[in-house]
Scaffold this motif. Sequence first.
Motif, PDB file in Angstrom:
ATOM      1  N   ILE A 151       0.849  -1.195   0.000  1.00  0.00           N
ATOM      2  CA  ILE A 151       0.000   0.000   0.000  1.00  0.00           C
ATOM      3  C   ILE A 151       0.882   1.240   0.000  1.00  0.00           C
ATOM      4  O   ILE A 151       1.760   1.405   0.861  1.00  0.00           O
ATOM      5  N   LEU A 152       0.648   2.131  -0.965  1.00  0.00           N
ATOM      6  CA  LEU A 152       1.461   3.332  -1.124  1.00  0.00           C
ATOM      7  C   LEU A 152       0.781   4.573  -0.572  1.00  0.00           C
ATOM      8  O   LEU A 152       1.450   5.476  -0.049  1.00  0.00           O
ATOM      9  N   ASP A 153      -0.543   4.649  -0.708  1.00  0.00           N
ATOM     10  CA  ASP A 153      -1.240   5.859  -0.275  1.00  0.00           C
ATOM     11  C   ASP A 153      -2.697   5.516  -0.008  1.00  0.00           C
ATOM     12  O   ASP A 153      -3.234   4.520  -0.527  1.00  0.00           O
ATOM     13  N   ALA A 154      -3.361   6.336   0.820  1.00  0.00           N
ATOM     14  CA  ALA A 154      -4.774   6.166   1.122  1.00  0.00           C
ATOM     15  C   ALA A 154      -5.357   7.516   1.486  1.00  0.00           C
ATOM     16  O   ALA A 154      -4.654   8.362   2.054  1.00  0.00           O
ATOM     17  N   ASN A 155      -6.604   7.740   1.154  1.00  0.00           N
ATOM     18  CA  ASN A 155      -7.210   9.031   1.495  1.00  0.00           C
ATOM     19  C   ASN A 155      -7.802   8.988   2.912  1.00  0.00           C
ATOM     20  O   ASN A 155      -7.854   7.926   3.565  1.00  0.00           O
ATOM     21  N   ALA A 156      -8.287  10.145   3.354  1.00  0.00           N
ATOM     22  CA  ALA A 156      -8.787  10.263   4.729  1.00  0.00           C
ATOM     23  C   ALA A 156      -9.995   9.364   4.963  1.00  0.00           C
ATOM     24  O   ALA A 156     -10.159   8.796   6.051  1.00  0.00           O
ATOM     25  N   ARG A 210       1.543  -2.059   5.389  1.00  0.00           N
ATOM     26  CA  ARG A 210       0.830  -3.313   5.183  1.00  0.00           C
ATOM     27  C   ARG A 210       0.669  -3.619   3.698  1.00  0.00           C
ATOM     28  O   ARG A 210       0.814  -2.759   2.835  1.00  0.00           O
ATOM     29  N   ASN A 211       0.328  -4.885   3.440  1.00  0.00           N
ATOM     30  CA  ASN A 211       0.109  -5.370   2.076  1.00  0.00           C
ATOM     31  C   ASN A 211      -1.387  -5.646   1.872  1.00  0.00           C
ATOM     32  O   ASN A 211      -2.101  -5.941   2.829  1.00  0.00           O
ATOM     33  N   VAL A 212      -1.812  -5.538   0.627  1.00  0.00           N
ATOM     34  CA  VAL A 212      -3.225  -5.773   0.319  1.00  0.00           C
ATOM     35  C   VAL A 212      -3.687  -7.134   0.827  1.00  0.00           C
ATOM     36  O   VAL A 212      -4.788  -7.279   1.367  1.00  0.00           O
ATOM     37  N   ARG A 213      -2.827  -8.144   0.718  1.00  0.00           N
ATOM     38  CA  ARG A 213      -3.225  -9.497   1.112  1.00  0.00           C
ATOM     39  C   ARG A 213      -3.374  -9.637   2.631  1.00  0.00           C
ATOM     40  O   ARG A 213      -3.933 -10.630   3.100  1.00  0.00           O
TER      41      ARG A 213
END
Length: 733
Positions: A196-201, A217-220
């Motif tokens: 995971i590189l980025d995520a919004n609020a 963390r990883n998607v899996r």
Amino acid sequence: MSRPAKGIPEPRRRHLGLAAAAGSDTARGTRHGDGRDAFALAWADAVVGTSYVSMSRTEVEEHLRGLTDRLAEALFTEPFTADAARQVGAAMVGAHFTGTETLNRTIALVADELPLRLGLDRSTPWRLSALQGALAAGYAEALRQRTLDEQEAISQAVFVARDQAEQALRVSEARFRAVFAEAAIGMGIADMDGNILDANASLLDMFGYSLEELTRRNVRDFMHAEDAASVWRLYDELVSGQRDHFRVEKRFERSDGEVIWTHLTASLIRDDEGRPTYQVAMIEDVTDRHLLQDRLRYQALHDPLTGLPNRALFLERLAEAFDSAAEEDRIGLCYLDLDGFKVINDSLGHDVGDQLLVAVGQRLDACVSAPGRLVARIGGDEFIILMERSSSTRDVVAIADHVLAALEAPIRVREHELSISASIGLVERSIVGTTPADVMRDADITLYWAKADGKAKWALFDPERNAREVARFTLSTTMPAAIERGEFYLDYQPLVRLCDGQVVGAEALVRWHHPEFGLLAPDRFIGLAEETGQIVPLGRWVLRQACHQARLWQDRFGSRAPFISVNLAVRQSRDPGLVADVAKILADTGVEATRLQLELTESAIMGTADEPLDALRALSAMGVRIAIDDFGTGYSNLAYLRHLPVHELKIAGSFVEGLRASASDGSHVVDARIVGTLVSLAHALGLGVTAEGVETADQARRLDDIGCDSGQGWYYARPGPPERIDHILSDVR
């Protein structure tokens, strides 16, 4: 644009809204003569301010009035369907009624206000539940589609931002960051390895992680133990470049362990050469919607009184058991009906009856529930137990015994101590070669057997007994047409004068040559004919055929022609048209009334009511002979016998049987005395006597010595076609 009401707590505001709606109805009058306007006004009061819509109050009312009509029509349309409610939910979303509280208040209002305003019969609450569920489903589907459209627009914005990067990198980046950061749905970006590189609020708030925690963390890591296998198959196809996007419903666990339900849309981002570069996830939290659907499904599949599974859930589980069964699997059903429940319900009231059903349901659930078993209330005082993968009939018998024992202890309801029992129908068999419909039908049949056998009993399905019942049913339904098709015919057995061996009469005996079951003796269908009432038309046909034959004998043999004797069933004797039928048949065939004898059983003629007795007196006055058949087998008031319109007593064959004994056996002496007494009694009353069941010459001789007038039995002739009587009479000549 409407705004939420300020300063009034929600329950109070809703109450005031309903009052205002009622007042509005009073002021305006009901436009269409029913409560639809009132409901629409109450609906408007409930939802105004919960969603931002570009309508005035009057426009909102008019819009909701149209939706109210569609709900009302769905409720009262037969057959019932909730499709209109699904369309109403979609129409609400289409009009931008999408606020958080709008759906909740609408669902509550449909349950509380709609039946009151429309005068809906509350004995069918499942229609309201179905209507609520369909409305919520249509609302959710439309809202989801709207969200997906927004997601698609966002996705397109991402692609546009990528394509325009060289021309307006800063503008595109700013636009993307604005969409990404401010989007109401959660968005995350990962590399092709799933990091995971980025995520919004919105996504951080949804999952309860900080950006730093999430990017470690990883998607899996977000695989859930109960995810469908198809979810991760689709993901593998995405990261391998076999597909560009997919949409699924998926569970996630928040950082605090709480489970959330989401609609996940995953998309693939490619570089200029078409190589997969990033993966983008857009996640919408639909937990509340999912819980609402679960609650509505629970209500639709469970009995609201006892909380047990209802018929719909039972049939669903039964179908699943058949669909997932191995070849060697067996299945068992116990179908219960409470004995005497109607009396309790009618005498103590439905409230006591309902509480009794709740207590019975609790006992059944406590003593039967186990893996592979299901207890359901399928209606009224009927319960059913499903046993998956039973081993033998012993399993269902054990359950039935356990249930009967569990119901033995009285149940206290208020000040009443109630005793209750159950009749139980049992079915247990291999799943191979049967269907859910078969086992349900056979369980129902077997429950009927159990109730017929008495209270607090169980009955196990018996294919042979069922075949007999089916045969009886088939006979009862085919009998009327069988008379028309000529499937019945008559045999005749002679009645012989003992002193000289002359044939003086002939008894007509009906037979049925059934196209499926072959030749049927009277004991196979006469009782059934009496039960169904077919004995009256059948008896009328027998009488007409017998009189027609008597006329043939009368024309051929003159004074030597035998009288004809016809059995008369109890139901025939009570038929108001009996006397008229006999008179018409005698007139049509030209037979003298004195040549017709009607036989009734001893118990029938001794216990007959005034009206049938009047009919027998009328027949006797016409000259028709009346005989008591099987005399001596029932309880007779002998003093009453002298007042009956009777001409002949036919002594039952069981008394004649003893006259076969040898001279060294003293038992024949007793029977001879009994027969002698009956003969003396009959002669004293001026009646003739015929002995039935004469099978030997010794019996005939002893009966003649006793003074009996005539005999009937295999010694003289077995029942046969009329030609056999013709031969006997011709030989005498």
